[in-house]
Design a protein around this motif. Sequence first.
Motif, PDB file in Angstrom:
ATOM      1  N   ALA A 109      -3.080 -12.512  -2.365  1.00  0.00           N
ATOM      2  CA  ALA A 109      -2.816 -11.046  -1.687  1.00  0.00           C
ATOM      3  C   ALA A 109      -2.484 -11.066  -0.356  1.00  0.00           C
ATOM      4  O   ALA A 109      -2.422 -12.345   0.373  1.00  0.00           O
ATOM      5  CB  ALA A 109      -4.470 -10.945  -1.601  1.00  0.00           C
ATOM      6  N   THR A 147      -9.010  -9.354  -1.401  1.00  0.00           N
ATOM      7  CA  THR A 147      -9.841  -8.820  -2.403  1.00  0.00           C
ATOM      8  C   THR A 147     -11.295  -9.039  -2.061  1.00  0.00           C
ATOM      9  O   THR A 147     -11.548  -9.908  -1.411  1.00  0.00           O
ATOM     10  CB  THR A 147      -9.428  -9.326  -3.778  1.00  0.00           C
ATOM     11  OG1 THR A 147      -9.543 -10.830  -3.621  1.00  0.00           O
ATOM     12  CG2 THR A 147      -7.890  -8.968  -3.948  1.00  0.00           C
ATOM     13  N   PRO A 178      -3.816  -4.913  -1.343  1.00  0.00           N
ATOM     14  CA  PRO A 178      -4.593  -4.023  -2.193  1.00  0.00           C
ATOM     15  C   PRO A 178      -4.930  -2.804  -1.482  1.00  0.00           C
ATOM     16  O   PRO A 178      -5.518  -2.996  -0.107  1.00  0.00           O
ATOM     17  CB  PRO A 178      -5.782  -4.835  -2.515  1.00  0.00           C
ATOM     18  CG  PRO A 178      -5.372  -6.314  -2.418  1.00  0.00           C
ATOM     19  CD  PRO A 178      -4.293  -6.244  -1.252  1.00  0.00           C
ATOM     20  N   MET A 219      -9.232  -3.342  -7.635  1.00  0.00           N
ATOM     21  CA  MET A 219      -7.941  -3.846  -8.582  1.00  0.00           C
ATOM     22  C   MET A 219      -8.168  -5.292  -9.264  1.00  0.00           C
ATOM     23  O   MET A 219      -7.430  -5.958  -9.791  1.00  0.00           O
ATOM     24  CB  MET A 219      -6.758  -4.256  -7.576  1.00  0.00           C
ATOM     25  CG  MET A 219      -6.303  -2.818  -6.744  1.00  0.00           C
ATOM     26  SD  MET A 219      -4.852  -3.323  -5.833  1.00  0.00           S
ATOM     27  CE  MET A 219      -3.680  -3.356  -7.076  1.00  0.00           C
ATOM     28  N   SER A 247      -9.856  -3.010  -2.102  1.00  0.00           N
ATOM     29  CA  SER A 247     -10.267  -4.612  -2.196  1.00  0.00           C
ATOM     30  C   SER A 247     -11.091  -4.894  -3.489  1.00  0.00           C
ATOM     31  O   SER A 247     -10.821  -5.953  -3.921  1.00  0.00           O
ATOM     32  CB  SER A 247     -10.807  -5.154  -0.988  1.00  0.00           C
ATOM     33  OG  SER A 247     -10.184  -5.058   0.012  1.00  0.00           O
ATOM     34  N   LYS A 287       0.782  -1.146  -0.062  1.00  0.00           N
ATOM     35  CA  LYS A 287      -0.106  -0.090   0.058  1.00  0.00           C
ATOM     36  C   LYS A 287       0.844   0.977  -0.029  1.00  0.00           C
ATOM     37  O   LYS A 287       0.568   2.294  -0.756  1.00  0.00           O
ATOM     38  CB  LYS A 287      -1.025  -0.182   1.319  1.00  0.00           C
ATOM     39  CG  LYS A 287      -1.921  -1.192   1.146  1.00  0.00           C
ATOM     40  CD  LYS A 287      -2.845  -1.038   2.448  1.00  0.00           C
ATOM     41  CE  LYS A 287      -3.954  -2.250   2.249  1.00  0.00           C
ATOM     42  NZ  LYS A 287      -4.690  -2.345   3.481  1.00  0.00           N
ATOM     43  N   VAL A 319       0.239  -8.912  -3.397  1.00  0.00           N
ATOM     44  CA  VAL A 319      -0.255  -7.480  -3.269  1.00  0.00           C
ATOM     45  C   VAL A 319      -0.964  -7.150  -2.151  1.00  0.00           C
ATOM     46  O   VAL A 319      -1.755  -8.450  -1.628  1.00  0.00           O
ATOM     47  CB  VAL A 319      -0.857  -7.168  -4.860  1.00  0.00           C
ATOM     48  CG1 VAL A 319      -2.168  -8.420  -4.708  1.00  0.00           C
ATOM     49  CG2 VAL A 319      -1.543  -5.733  -4.683  1.00  0.00           C
ATOM     50  N   ASN A 365      -4.803   3.712  -5.326  1.00  0.00           N
ATOM     51  CA  ASN A 365      -5.499   2.212  -6.190  1.00  0.00           C
ATOM     52  C   ASN A 365      -4.482   2.442  -7.334  1.00  0.00           C
ATOM     53  O   ASN A 365      -4.168   1.538  -8.226  1.00  0.00           O
ATOM     54  CB  ASN A 365      -6.983   2.424  -6.179  1.00  0.00           C
ATOM     55  CG  ASN A 365      -7.312   1.036  -6.823  1.00  0.00           C
ATOM     56  OD1 ASN A 365      -7.372  -0.136  -6.234  1.00  0.00           O
ATOM     57  ND2 ASN A 365      -7.914   1.118  -8.242  1.00  0.00           N
ATOM     58  N   GLN A 386      -1.233   1.369  -7.509  1.00  0.00           N
ATOM     59  CA  GLN A 386      -1.045  -0.161  -7.564  1.00  0.00           C
ATOM     60  C   GLN A 386      -1.171  -0.729  -8.838  1.00  0.00           C
ATOM     61  O   GLN A 386      -0.466  -1.952  -9.198  1.00  0.00           O
ATOM     62  CB  GLN A 386      -1.741  -0.528  -6.364  1.00  0.00           C
ATOM     63  CG  GLN A 386      -1.146  -0.393  -5.138  1.00  0.00           C
ATOM     64  CD  GLN A 386      -2.093  -1.290  -3.864  1.00  0.00           C
ATOM     65  OE1 GLN A 386      -3.205  -1.160  -3.893  1.00  0.00           O
ATOM     66  NE2 GLN A 386      -1.135  -1.578  -3.167  1.00  0.00           N
TER      67      GLN A 386
END
Length: 337
Positions: free
Chosen positions: A127, A132, A105, A111, A108, A47, A103, A83, A86
């Motif tokens: 994740a 996510t 996120p 992406m 959530s 992040k 990742v 966001n 990323q």
Amino acid sequence: MTFHRIRTSTRSKALQAGISALGLMLGVTFGAGSVSAQEVIVGLVTKTEVNPFFAKMRQAAEARAKEKGVKLIARAGKFDGDNEGQVAAIEDLISAGAKGILVTPNNSSGMLDIIKKAREAGVLVIALDTATDPADAVDATFATDNFEAGVQQGAYARKAMGDTKAVVAMLDGTPGGTVDTFRHDGYLKGFGIAEGDPSIAGAAITNGAQDKGQVGMENLLSKNGDINAVYTINEPAAAGAYAALKSFGKESDVMLTSIDGGCAGVRDVKDGKIAATVMQFPYKMASMGIDAVAEYAATGKKPSGFVNTGSFLITDKPVEGLESKDTAWGLENCWGD
């Protein structure tokens, strides 16, 4: 002379073809006069870079990647909630030929398209820390059970306050992230109240940052000076909340609790600034992620589902009915400086 040049060219082409074939058998590539092993690339997209939690995650990933003989490319959003940053980072990693991407996120559900693109390209996507929405958008999730961590935080606060009538402030993180939702909802369950309960004095968005935690707490105290319990999304937000409470002369009157387990946060528990925190393990998430990508590269085997990397309640003032560790244990197992 012409015939000799043709024969030389033919022999040269044959030699080059033989070298290329040998390279394929040995798993090496030849070009520009150099020889290099084919690398397995693992991407890590956190992040931010400034939060100690993600700094530790990156350090652990770097160390594990070195052990496993894979190449780590680490990227991060410019701020908590970035966001677009990323998404761009994952685009770059796909282009770079990453075998796997880890990742955390910022959003959530924001992406999903880029994660789908990566997986369709044969990239393993895991994740870390933040699930996510939906959870099966990625191959697997390695994370704290954030709802349970929230329950631990809320249950401790309620039990430690005894029969005192609660006036609760909620210092949340970043809207749109499952971590924020799960911890918030878990705290309410552990505390024994529901969203909209009259005991909730108000909420503020902190983005998990100390300065925003302080401003948010100051604003809430200005509206309601009776606040005596404060939920915080993480320890930086808790540090900001403590600074605000101290400026109002209320630092000894409020049940301030948190989640993270960073060394600075554990020291704040030891010093009495935070009553308790819930420790999680970013280095475990990162190490497990690197291991999974290395195995996928070697065997094609993929992890799946949710893997809970664990959490512990840390406090020097334990309460009956809740398992906890003291700050001595916490300082031996914390992360960050």
